[in-house]
Design a protein around this motif. Structure first.
Motif, PDB file in Angstrom:
ATOM      1  N   MET A  82       0.893  -1.312   0.002  1.00  0.00           N
ATOM      2  CA  MET A  82      -0.050   0.081   0.069  1.00  0.00           C
ATOM      3  C   MET A  82       0.808   1.464  -0.008  1.00  0.00           C
ATOM      4  SD  MET A  82      -3.256  -0.657  -0.150  1.00  0.00           S
ATOM      5  CE  MET A  82      -3.843   0.875   0.547  1.00  0.00           C
ATOM      6  N   HIS A  83       0.730   2.156  -0.900  1.00  0.00           N
ATOM      7  CA  HIS A  83       1.565   3.319  -1.147  1.00  0.00           C
ATOM      8  C   HIS A  83       0.757   4.677  -1.749  1.00  0.00           C
ATOM      9  CE1 HIS A  83       4.795   0.437  -1.215  1.00  0.00           C
ATOM     10  NE2 HIS A  83       4.499  -0.032  -1.654  1.00  0.00           N
ATOM     11  N   SER A  84       1.300   5.510  -1.693  1.00  0.00           N
ATOM     12  CA  SER A  84       0.760   6.824  -2.131  1.00  0.00           C
ATOM     13  C   SER A  84       1.949   7.750  -2.721  1.00  0.00           C
ATOM     14  CB  SER A  84       0.200   7.568  -1.194  1.00  0.00           C
ATOM     15  OG  SER A  84       0.985   8.401  -0.437  1.00  0.00           O
ATOM     16  N   ILE A 113       7.156  11.347  -2.821  1.00  0.00           N
ATOM     17  CA  ILE A 113       7.326  10.488  -1.884  1.00  0.00           C
ATOM     18  C   ILE A 113       6.147   9.569  -1.480  1.00  0.00           C
ATOM     19  CG2 ILE A 113       8.946  11.881  -0.884  1.00  0.00           C
ATOM     20  CD1 ILE A 113       6.591  12.420   1.598  1.00  0.00           C
ATOM     21  N   CYS A 114       6.562   8.588  -0.967  1.00  0.00           N
ATOM     22  CA  CYS A 114       5.287   7.590  -0.475  1.00  0.00           C
ATOM     23  C   CYS A 114       5.010   8.193   0.875  1.00  0.00           C
ATOM     24  CB  CYS A 114       5.671   6.104  -0.303  1.00  0.00           C
ATOM     25  SG  CYS A 114       4.436   4.898   0.559  1.00  0.00           S
ATOM     26  N   ASN A 115       3.662   8.476   1.152  1.00  0.00           N
ATOM     27  CA  ASN A 115       3.118   8.975   2.465  1.00  0.00           C
ATOM     28  C   ASN A 115       2.485   8.124   3.101  1.00  0.00           C
ATOM     29  OD1 ASN A 115       3.113  11.309   3.919  1.00  0.00           O
ATOM     30  ND2 ASN A 115       1.120  11.854   3.230  1.00  0.00           N
ATOM     31  N   VAL A 116       2.486   6.736   2.772  1.00  0.00           N
ATOM     32  CA  VAL A 116       1.772   5.504   3.629  1.00  0.00           C
ATOM     33  C   VAL A 116       2.877   4.890   4.301  1.00  0.00           C
ATOM     34  CG1 VAL A 116       0.305   3.680   3.628  1.00  0.00           C
ATOM     35  CG2 VAL A 116      -0.218   5.591   2.126  1.00  0.00           C
ATOM     36  N   PRO A 117       3.046   4.608   5.597  1.00  0.00           N
ATOM     37  CA  PRO A 117       3.994   4.043   6.144  1.00  0.00           C
ATOM     38  C   PRO A 117       3.822   2.468   5.760  1.00  0.00           C
ATOM     39  CG  PRO A 117       2.781   4.916   7.920  1.00  0.00           C
ATOM     40  CD  PRO A 117       2.087   5.113   6.718  1.00  0.00           C
ATOM     41  N   CYS A 118       4.823   2.042   5.000  1.00  0.00           N
ATOM     42  CA  CYS A 118       4.688   0.896   4.001  1.00  0.00           C
ATOM     43  C   CYS A 118       5.731  -0.214   4.420  1.00  0.00           C
ATOM     44  CB  CYS A 118       4.843   1.172   2.433  1.00  0.00           C
ATOM     45  SG  CYS A 118       5.970   1.825   1.796  1.00  0.00           S
ATOM     46  N   GLY A 119       6.521  -0.200   5.119  1.00  0.00           N
ATOM     47  CA  GLY A 119       7.547  -1.101   5.937  1.00  0.00           C
ATOM     48  C   GLY A 119       9.204  -0.382   5.802  1.00  0.00           C
ATOM     49  N   GLY A 121      11.458  -0.012   3.353  1.00  0.00           N
ATOM     50  CA  GLY A 121      11.789   0.742   2.447  1.00  0.00           C
ATOM     51  C   GLY A 121      11.365   2.063   2.303  1.00  0.00           C
ATOM     52  N   HIS A 122      10.252   2.365   2.868  1.00  0.00           N
ATOM     53  CA  HIS A 122       9.345   3.461   3.091  1.00  0.00           C
ATOM     54  C   HIS A 122      10.240   4.667   2.876  1.00  0.00           C
ATOM     55  CE1 HIS A 122       6.120   6.215   3.473  1.00  0.00           C
ATOM     56  NE2 HIS A 122       6.680   6.583   4.869  1.00  0.00           N
ATOM     57  N   ARG A 123      11.165   4.907   3.450  1.00  0.00           N
ATOM     58  CA  ARG A 123      11.674   6.301   3.566  1.00  0.00           C
ATOM     59  C   ARG A 123      12.634   6.493   2.405  1.00  0.00           C
ATOM     60  NH1 ARG A 123      14.299   7.670   9.538  1.00  0.00           N
ATOM     61  NH2 ARG A 123      12.260   7.781  10.756  1.00  0.00           N
ATOM     62  N   THR A 124      13.144   5.627   1.636  1.00  0.00           N
ATOM     63  CA  THR A 124      13.830   5.583   0.457  1.00  0.00           C
ATOM     64  C   THR A 124      12.905   5.380  -0.845  1.00  0.00           C
ATOM     65  OG1 THR A 124      14.416   3.493   0.390  1.00  0.00           O
ATOM     66  CG2 THR A 124      16.015   4.997   1.380  1.00  0.00           C
ATOM     67  N   MET A 125      11.745   5.653  -0.530  1.00  0.00           N
ATOM     68  CA  MET A 125      10.706   5.127  -1.700  1.00  0.00           C
ATOM     69  C   MET A 125      10.559   6.779  -2.381  1.00  0.00           C
ATOM     70  SD  MET A 125       7.415   3.075  -1.627  1.00  0.00           S
ATOM     71  CE  MET A 125       6.237   3.217  -3.255  1.00  0.00           C
ATOM     72  N   LYS A 126      11.278   7.023  -3.202  1.00  0.00           N
ATOM     73  CA  LYS A 126      11.226   8.418  -4.124  1.00  0.00           C
ATOM     74  C   LYS A 126      11.384   8.396  -5.341  1.00  0.00           C
ATOM     75  CE  LYS A 126      12.642  10.852   0.268  1.00  0.00           C
ATOM     76  NZ  LYS A 126      14.007  11.314   0.929  1.00  0.00           N
TER      77      LYS A 126
HETATM   78 CU   LIG Z   1       5.743   4.149   2.001  1.00  0.00          CU
END
Ligand SMILES: [Cu+2]
Length: 132
Positions: A82-84, A113-119, A121-126
């Motif tokens: 789940m991402h945004s 950026i992804c604004n859904v806490p997704c695990g 790799g969330h912080r580097t999802m750009k």
């Molecule tokens: Cu995320």
């Protein structure tokens, strides 16, 4: 034999006339579509769409490009997790499976950026939205 020829000739004429009529009809349709497209462009509604595909934990492209001042439908398609897609420096955020009409007048690079806490790799999802 003569009757048959006459009949064949008449059939040819019918086919030619029908084809001609069909052509006219399709030309008329094209004209109507063109007018409809112009009307859409004039009203500022989106005429193009960009699909961002998200997975764990990345967007499918490093860079997406749109034109400044042009409305574009931005769609987020997640094939994993789940991402945004939130466009920094703007209020635009596209949630999973949704489409948002985006129009940015200021050219530049906008971080996505992804604004859904997704695990993990969330912080580097750009990714980057380039407005040119
Ligand atoms: Cu995320």
């Amino acid at each position: 034999m003569k009757k048959w020829l006459l009949f064949a000739g008449a059939m040819c004429l019918v086919v030619v006339l029908a084809a001609c009529g069909a052509n006219n009809a399709s030309n008329a349709n094209t004209g109507a579509n063109q007018e409809a497209e112009n009307a859409i462009a004039d009203s500022g509604a989106a005429s193009s769409e960009i699909v961002i595909t998200a997975s764990n934990w990345e967007f499918d492209q490093k860079e997406y490009k749109i034109k400044a001042g042009e409305t574009v439908n931005l769609k987020l398609d997640s094939i994993e997790g789940m991402h945004s897609a939130k466009i920094q420096k703007t209020d635009y955020e596209v949630n999973n499976g949704k489409t948002v009409a985006v129009n940015i007048s200021e050219p530049g690079s906008y971080e996505i950026i992804c604004n859904v806490p997704c695990g993990q790799g969330h912080r580097t999802m750009k990714s980057t939205l380039v407005v040119e």
